[in-house]
Write a protein that holds these residues in place. Structure first.
Motif, PDB file in Angstrom:
ATOM      1  N   ALA A 172     -30.653  17.178  29.223  1.00  0.00           N
ATOM      2  CA  ALA A 172     -31.247  15.873  28.909  1.00  0.00           C
ATOM      3  C   ALA A 172     -31.537  15.745  27.412  1.00  0.00           C
ATOM      4  CB  ALA A 172     -32.523  15.678  29.720  1.00  0.00           C
ATOM      5  N   MET A 173     -32.061  16.804  26.804  1.00  0.00           N
ATOM      6  CA  MET A 173     -32.346  16.759  25.369  1.00  0.00           C
ATOM      7  C   MET A 173     -31.062  16.669  24.554  1.00  0.00           C
ATOM      8  SD  MET A 173     -35.426  19.572  25.148  1.00  0.00           S
ATOM      9  CE  MET A 173     -35.432  19.470  23.350  1.00  0.00           C
ATOM     10  N   SER A 174     -30.034  17.380  24.969  1.00  0.00           N
ATOM     11  CA  SER A 174     -28.757  17.329  24.245  1.00  0.00           C
ATOM     12  C   SER A 174     -28.153  15.927  24.294  1.00  0.00           C
ATOM     13  CB  SER A 174     -27.779  18.349  24.846  1.00  0.00           C
ATOM     14  OG  SER A 174     -28.316  19.651  24.781  1.00  0.00           O
ATOM     15  N   ILE A 175     -28.200  15.316  25.470  1.00  0.00           N
ATOM     16  CA  ILE A 175     -27.685  13.952  25.585  1.00  0.00           C
ATOM     17  C   ILE A 175     -28.516  12.998  24.736  1.00  0.00           C
ATOM     18  CG2 ILE A 175     -27.348  12.025  27.186  1.00  0.00           C
ATOM     19  CD1 ILE A 175     -26.634  14.037  29.326  1.00  0.00           C
ATOM     20  N   GLY A 176     -29.842  13.199  24.718  1.00  0.00           N
ATOM     21  CA  GLY A 176     -30.692  12.355  23.880  1.00  0.00           C
ATOM     22  C   GLY A 176     -30.375  12.489  22.408  1.00  0.00           C
ATOM     23  N   VAL A 177     -30.145  13.724  21.951  1.00  0.00           N
ATOM     24  CA  VAL A 177     -29.784  13.938  20.539  1.00  0.00           C
ATOM     25  C   VAL A 177     -28.450  13.281  20.220  1.00  0.00           C
ATOM     26  CG1 VAL A 177     -29.175  15.695  18.845  1.00  0.00           C
ATOM     27  CG2 VAL A 177     -31.149  16.039  20.336  1.00  0.00           C
ATOM     28  N   LEU A 178     -27.476  13.453  21.106  1.00  0.00           N
ATOM     29  CA  LEU A 178     -26.173  12.817  20.891  1.00  0.00           C
ATOM     30  C   LEU A 178     -26.288  11.296  20.856  1.00  0.00           C
ATOM     31  CD1 LEU A 178     -23.847  14.996  23.178  1.00  0.00           C
ATOM     32  CD2 LEU A 178     -23.937  14.963  20.674  1.00  0.00           C
ATOM     33  N   ALA A 179     -27.141  10.739  21.707  1.00  0.00           N
ATOM     34  CA  ALA A 179     -27.330   9.289  21.715  1.00  0.00           C
ATOM     35  C   ALA A 179     -27.936   8.806  20.402  1.00  0.00           C
ATOM     36  CB  ALA A 179     -28.214   8.886  22.890  1.00  0.00           C
ATOM     37  N   ILE A 180     -28.898   9.559  19.863  1.00  0.00           N
ATOM     38  CA  ILE A 180     -29.507   9.178  18.581  1.00  0.00           C
ATOM     39  C   ILE A 180     -28.490   9.272  17.451  1.00  0.00           C
ATOM     40  CG2 ILE A 180     -31.271   9.818  16.894  1.00  0.00           C
ATOM     41  CD1 ILE A 180     -33.009  10.741  19.223  1.00  0.00           C
ATOM     42  N   VAL A 181     -27.726  10.351  17.434  1.00  0.00           N
ATOM     43  CA  VAL A 181     -26.699  10.511  16.397  1.00  0.00           C
ATOM     44  C   VAL A 181     -25.659   9.404  16.491  1.00  0.00           C
ATOM     45  CG1 VAL A 181     -24.843  12.011  15.588  1.00  0.00           C
ATOM     46  CG2 VAL A 181     -27.044  12.999  16.230  1.00  0.00           C
ATOM     47  N   ALA A 182     -25.248   9.062  17.722  1.00  0.00           N
ATOM     48  CA  ALA A 182     -24.257   7.998  17.898  1.00  0.00           C
ATOM     49  C   ALA A 182     -24.798   6.649  17.439  1.00  0.00           C
ATOM     50  CB  ALA A 182     -23.834   7.927  19.363  1.00  0.00           C
ATOM     51  N   LYS A 183     -26.068   6.409  17.678  1.00  0.00           N
ATOM     52  CA  LYS A 183     -26.666   5.134  17.295  1.00  0.00           C
ATOM     53  C   LYS A 183     -26.835   5.009  15.785  1.00  0.00           C
ATOM     54  CE  LYS A 183     -30.629   2.140  18.210  1.00  0.00           C
ATOM     55  NZ  LYS A 183     -31.904   1.995  18.976  1.00  0.00           N
ATOM     56  N   ASN A 185     -25.336   7.178  13.156  1.00  0.00           N
ATOM     57  CA  ASN A 185     -24.239   7.521  12.252  1.00  0.00           C
ATOM     58  C   ASN A 185     -22.844   7.381  12.853  1.00  0.00           C
ATOM     59  OD1 ASN A 185     -26.079   8.259  10.210  1.00  0.00           O
ATOM     60  ND2 ASN A 185     -26.315  10.314  11.089  1.00  0.00           N
ATOM     61  N   LEU A 186     -22.715   7.611  14.140  1.00  0.00           N
ATOM     62  CA  LEU A 186     -21.380   7.638  14.764  1.00  0.00           C
ATOM     63  C   LEU A 186     -21.319   6.671  15.936  1.00  0.00           C
ATOM     64  CD1 LEU A 186     -20.736  11.493  14.759  1.00  0.00           C
ATOM     65  CD2 LEU A 186     -19.766   9.815  13.193  1.00  0.00           C
ATOM     66  N   PRO A 187     -21.180   5.387  15.679  1.00  0.00           N
ATOM     67  CA  PRO A 187     -21.133   4.428  16.798  1.00  0.00           C
ATOM     68  C   PRO A 187     -19.932   4.628  17.719  1.00  0.00           C
ATOM     69  CG  PRO A 187     -20.570   3.363  14.713  1.00  0.00           C
ATOM     70  CD  PRO A 187     -21.078   4.727  14.367  1.00  0.00           C
ATOM     71  N   ARG A 188     -18.847   5.228  17.204  1.00  0.00           N
ATOM     72  CA  ARG A 188     -17.680   5.463  18.057  1.00  0.00           C
ATOM     73  C   ARG A 188     -17.972   6.492  19.146  1.00  0.00           C
ATOM     74  NH1 ARG A 188     -12.587   5.852  13.782  1.00  0.00           N
ATOM     75  NH2 ARG A 188     -12.792   3.727  12.914  1.00  0.00           N
ATOM     76  N   PRO A 191     -19.520   5.415  23.616  1.00  0.00           N
ATOM     77  CA  PRO A 191     -18.941   5.413  24.975  1.00  0.00           C
ATOM     78  C   PRO A 191     -18.834   6.800  25.579  1.00  0.00           C
ATOM     79  CG  PRO A 191     -17.287   4.881  23.324  1.00  0.00           C
ATOM     80  CD  PRO A 191     -18.595   4.815  22.635  1.00  0.00           C
ATOM     81  N   MET A 192     -18.533   7.823  24.764  1.00  0.00           N
ATOM     82  CA  MET A 192     -18.426   9.170  25.306  1.00  0.00           C
ATOM     83  C   MET A 192     -19.796   9.719  25.711  1.00  0.00           C
ATOM     84  SD  MET A 192     -15.272   9.309  25.192  1.00  0.00           S
ATOM     85  CE  MET A 192     -15.124  10.927  25.879  1.00  0.00           C
ATOM     86  N   VAL A 193     -20.834   9.358  24.935  1.00  0.00           N
ATOM     87  CA  VAL A 193     -22.188   9.795  25.286  1.00  0.00           C
ATOM     88  C   VAL A 193     -22.611   9.171  26.609  1.00  0.00           C
ATOM     89  CG1 VAL A 193     -24.613   9.728  24.610  1.00  0.00           C
ATOM     90  CG2 VAL A 193     -22.851  10.213  22.905  1.00  0.00           C
ATOM     91  N   TRP A 194     -22.324   7.871  26.782  1.00  0.00           N
ATOM     92  CA  TRP A 194     -22.700   7.209  28.030  1.00  0.00           C
ATOM     93  C   TRP A 194     -21.865   7.728  29.193  1.00  0.00           C
ATOM     94  CZ3 TRP A 194     -27.215   5.643  27.814  1.00  0.00           C
ATOM     95  CH2 TRP A 194     -27.728   4.889  26.753  1.00  0.00           C
ATOM     96  N   ALA A 195     -20.595   8.060  28.954  1.00  0.00           N
ATOM     97  CA  ALA A 195     -19.771   8.648  30.019  1.00  0.00           C
ATOM     98  C   ALA A 195     -20.302  10.019  30.416  1.00  0.00           C
ATOM     99  CB  ALA A 195     -18.320   8.744  29.556  1.00  0.00           C
ATOM    100  N   LEU A 196     -20.741  10.807  29.423  1.00  0.00           N
ATOM    101  CA  LEU A 196     -21.353  12.102  29.709  1.00  0.00           C
ATOM    102  C   LEU A 196     -22.638  11.932  30.512  1.00  0.00           C
ATOM    103  CD1 LEU A 196     -21.622  15.189  29.235  1.00  0.00           C
ATOM    104  CD2 LEU A 196     -22.763  14.646  27.070  1.00  0.00           C
ATOM    105  N   THR A 197     -23.448  10.952  30.132  1.00  0.00           N
ATOM    106  CA  THR A 197     -24.684  10.682  30.868  1.00  0.00           C
ATOM    107  C   THR A 197     -24.388  10.245  32.300  1.00  0.00           C
ATOM    108  OG1 THR A 197     -25.678   9.965  28.778  1.00  0.00           O
ATOM    109  CG2 THR A 197     -26.859   9.419  30.802  1.00  0.00           C
ATOM    110  N   CYS A 198     -23.377   9.393  32.465  1.00  0.00           N
ATOM    111  CA  CYS A 198     -23.006   8.910  33.788  1.00  0.00           C
ATOM    112  C   CYS A 198     -22.537  10.046  34.686  1.00  0.00           C
ATOM    113  CB  CYS A 198     -21.912   7.843  33.652  1.00  0.00           C
ATOM    114  SG  CYS A 198     -21.380   7.118  35.222  1.00  0.00           S
TER     115      CYS A 198
END
Length: 379
Positions: A172-183, A185-188, A191-198
């Motif tokens: 859960a923490m790893s996905i949260g960190v990836l979501a923050i980074v995607a928001k 610096n890396l908007p691309r 979709p992969m972060v949300w697919a991982l969460t799903c």
């Protein structure tokens, strides 16, 4: 006959007892129920698409929730989800995770029979590979012992172990960190972060549902135990998060990357949770069984990606028509006459999710529903 055997000196044969039929193992019954659930899930999805196609042909368009055939398709879809709960109580999760891919095979077959969609050679080979991989998984998967009566605390004990809680919090923490980074610096990467969460939410939902089914099937007076209600709440919450994150993933990214990622990671997460929650992979012994199981899992994941991303032959003709419309010189060329057909447009799952098809059936924004008890499917 006994007197005759005795006269021939075959007294030993007279003492032979009749053979008693061997009982069918529970895991085999669960596997058959899982396959039936996949067939119902796929039938419900195809019925919903057929309802949208019929709605496009009438003058007075109706929303999807007002179409009787769509409602019937959703009913069959939900029945398939509920039926799969029975398979969870009888079959190991390591086996169910790969058998869920059979819903894609049934979906392709139904699309050919009901919708008239054409199949490419790649799709046929992928279907054969999927079936062969599922058979290898069934042959190599660890088979549980005969079920015994259990207490709810025994089932939930593994979910409360330190390693299970730590791994869950770390994920859960790893996905949260990836979501923050995607928001930031890396908007691309969104979709992969949300697919991982799903995929992770779907895997946990299946694990919680399996624990619930296990308690209901193997304990007495299950409704008197609070663990059942806690597991149902957790499973439903994970299922709702799965639906929500799938919509976010498809909103921010292309289905050509989101859907295969979701399906592939879903199988991997389910296998990991089968070991964390039930220690199923620890029972995987023997070089041949390990080899069969690993090859089967690889074939299921690879075939899933191929079936989802493969393009049907009917789509190529449509692409040529669109190209001719955009280039006037090509549009002047004569084309072979073809009879109009309801099934003139056929596309892969990726193209169906990427294009705004059946606009009259939906409002401004289309909402997708995903399977959350095992069989793969997006409606």
């Amino acid at each position: 006959l006994k007197f005759w055997f005795c006269n021939l000196g075959l007294n030993a044969l007279s003492d032979i007892e009749p053979l008693t039929p061997m009982p069918i193992p529970n895991w085999l019954i669960g596997a058959c129920i899982c396959v039936a659930s996949n067939a119902l899930t796929a039938l419900g999805l195809v019925a919903q698409k057929y309802s949208h196609m019929q709605n496009e042909l009438i003058q007075e368009k109706r929303k999807y929730y007002k179409q009787p055939l769509w409602i019937a398709g959703m009913g069959v879809f939900l029945i398939g989800q509920i039926v799969n709960l029975a398979a969870m109580a009888l079959c190991p999760q390591a086996m169910l995770s790969c058998l869920g891919g059979m819903s894609l095979v049934f979906n392709t077959i139904y699309a050919r029979i009901i919708l008239g969609e054409q199949l490419s050679l790649v799709q046929v080979l992928a279907m054969v590979s999927m079936i062969f991989g599922a058979v290898l998984v069934v042959v190599g998967a660890p088979v549980p012992d005969a079920p015994e009566m259990v207490y709810p605390g025994q089932v939930t004990a593994a979910l409360l172990q330190d390693y299970f809680v730590i791994i869950t919090l770390t994920l859960a923490m790893s996905i949260g960190v990836l979501a923050i980074v995607a928001k930031l610096n890396l908007p691309r990467l969104k979709p992969m972060v949300w697919a991982l969460t799903c995929a992770s939410c779907g895997s946990y939902s299946i694990t919680f549902f399996k624990c619930t089914a296990h308690i209901v099937a193997l304990s007495s007076h299950c409704w008197q135990h609070f663990e059942v209600y806690c597991l149902c709440v957790l499973a439903c919450w994970c299922a709702l998060m799965q639906v929500h994150t799938m919509n976010l993933a498809l909103r921010w990214g292309n289905a050509v990357t989101v859907v295969p990622t979701f399906f592939a990671l879903g199988v991997i997460f389910q296998l990991a949770l089968s070991q964390l929650a039930f220690q199923e992979l620890s029972e995987l012994k023997g070089a041949s069984r390990i080899c069969f199981f690993c090859i089967g899992v690889f074939l299921v994941v690879a075939s899933t990606i191929v079936i989802v991303t493969a393009t049907n032959p009917g789509t190529e003709a449509q692409d040529e028509d669109e190209e001719e419309q955009s280039m006037p010189l090509l549009a002047d060329r004569p084309k072979a006459a073809s009879a109009p057909s309801l099934f003139c447009r056929s596309s892969s799952l990726i193209e169906l999710l990427n294009t705004p098809e059946f606009r009259a059936s939906f409002d401004d924004e289309r909402i997708y529903t995903v399977s959350f008890t095992g069989p793969m499917g997006i409606a």
